[in-house]
Design an enzyme around this catalytic site. Sequence first.
Site, PDB file in Angstrom:
ATOM      1  CG  HIS A 167      -1.943  -0.996   1.355  1.00 31.70           C
ATOM      2  ND1 HIS A 167      -2.138  -1.758   2.475  1.00 31.70           N
ATOM      3  CD2 HIS A 167      -2.891  -1.386   0.460  1.00 31.70           C
ATOM      4  CE1 HIS A 167      -3.175  -2.576   2.280  1.00 31.70           C
ATOM      5  NE2 HIS A 167      -3.638  -2.378   1.069  1.00 31.70           N
ATOM      6  CE  LYS A 223     -13.574  -6.922   2.610  1.00 30.84           C
ATOM      7  NZ  LYS A 223     -12.302  -6.337   2.198  1.00 30.84           N
ATOM      8  NE  ARG A 269      -3.113  -7.215  -4.381  1.00 31.46           N
ATOM      9  CZ  ARG A 269      -3.860  -7.253  -3.308  1.00 31.46           C
ATOM     10  NH1 ARG A 269      -3.330  -7.576  -2.151  1.00 31.46           N
ATOM     11  NH2 ARG A 269      -5.137  -6.991  -3.361  1.00 31.46           N
ATOM     12  CB  SER A 274      -4.489  -6.627   4.486  1.00 31.51           C
ATOM     13  OG  SER A 274      -4.072  -5.368   4.069  1.00 31.51           O
TER      14      SER A 274
HETATM   15  P1  ADP Z   1      -9.990  -3.257  -0.553  1.00 25.74           P
HETATM   16  O1  ADP Z   1     -10.709  -4.049   0.506  1.00 25.74           O
HETATM   17  O2  ADP Z   1     -10.702  -2.002  -0.961  1.00 25.74           O
HETATM   18  O3  ADP Z   1      -9.512  -4.062  -1.739  1.00 25.74           O
HETATM   19  P2  ADP Z   1      -7.232  -3.203   0.403  1.00 25.74           P
HETATM   20  O4  ADP Z   1      -6.746  -2.499   1.621  1.00 25.74           O
HETATM   21  O5  ADP Z   1      -7.127  -4.679   0.379  1.00 25.74           O
HETATM   22  O6  ADP Z   1      -8.710  -2.687   0.208  1.00 25.74           O
HETATM   23  O7  ADP Z   1      -6.476  -2.632  -0.880  1.00 25.74           O
HETATM   24  C1  ADP Z   1      -6.583  -1.281  -1.268  1.00 25.74           C
HETATM   25  C2  ADP Z   1      -6.016  -1.147  -2.680  1.00 25.74           C
HETATM   26  O8  ADP Z   1      -4.615  -1.407  -2.673  1.00 25.74           O
HETATM   27  C3  ADP Z   1      -6.606  -2.103  -3.717  1.00 25.74           C
HETATM   28  O9  ADP Z   1      -6.709  -1.430  -4.953  1.00 25.74           O
HETATM   29  C4  ADP Z   1      -5.592  -3.224  -3.788  1.00 25.74           C
HETATM   30  O10 ADP Z   1      -5.623  -3.883  -5.041  1.00 25.74           O
HETATM   31  C5  ADP Z   1      -4.306  -2.431  -3.608  1.00 25.74           C
HETATM   32  N1  ADP Z   1      -3.195  -3.236  -3.083  1.00 25.74           N
HETATM   33  C6  ADP Z   1      -3.134  -3.898  -1.914  1.00 25.74           C
HETATM   34  N2  ADP Z   1      -1.948  -4.531  -1.757  1.00 25.74           N
HETATM   35  C7  ADP Z   1      -1.230  -4.255  -2.883  1.00 25.74           C
HETATM   36  C8  ADP Z   1       0.081  -4.626  -3.362  1.00 25.74           C
HETATM   37  N3  ADP Z   1       0.874  -5.423  -2.659  1.00 25.74           N
HETATM   38  N4  ADP Z   1       0.464  -4.178  -4.585  1.00 25.74           N
HETATM   39  C9  ADP Z   1      -0.373  -3.397  -5.313  1.00 25.74           C
HETATM   40  N5  ADP Z   1      -1.606  -3.002  -4.922  1.00 25.74           N
HETATM   41  C10 ADP Z   1      -2.025  -3.427  -3.740  1.00 25.74           C
END
Ligand code: ADP
Length: 159
Positions: A17, A41, A90, A128
Amino acid sequence: MKIAIYPGSFDPVTKGHLDILKNAAGIFDKVIIAVAHNGEKKGFLTVEERVKLIKASIENLDNVEVDAFDGLTIEYAKKIGAQVLIRGLRAVSDFEYEMQLSQTNSALCDEVKTVFLTTKPKYNFISSSTIKEILANGGDISKFVPEPVYEYLTKREKQ
Ligand code: ADP
């Protein structure tokens, strides 16, 4: 002034992030990283904890602000005057969901454009949910999360 929001769960915020956030901060005048309250969630951390940990992890990014919001992302973007919504990609597995989300958002409000960014390969696989799994099984998460998150979560796990 180009304002972008980077919305997500950030439960917890990871090095992946932060890499996306740094890239966005280099492109836009202001970036607001915003924790979404998600009614469905059940969170691992509270929204307040997530915001606190993001704030502690972004010290030297002066065009970045941290916030939390309820409801539709696009409404929040309009409310704060953001023209851009940042999402990270990703792998191909993210693509279908992210594509649908961005097209839904542009159908709701075409003035706010989604911009997809990627991380450096070394952060690409981090999520996460795997961090929570490693932590629950006593593994070392220090490579995947910023220092303040590592300290907070390992202390919490010992309690
Ligand atoms: P959500 O529940 O909205 O998907 P996340 O906190 O899981 O929230 O992710 C927020 C954003 O960051 C999303 O667009 C996700 O694809 C991106 N993201 C999370 N981890 C990575 C990573 N390692 N590399 C690239 N993008 C990421």
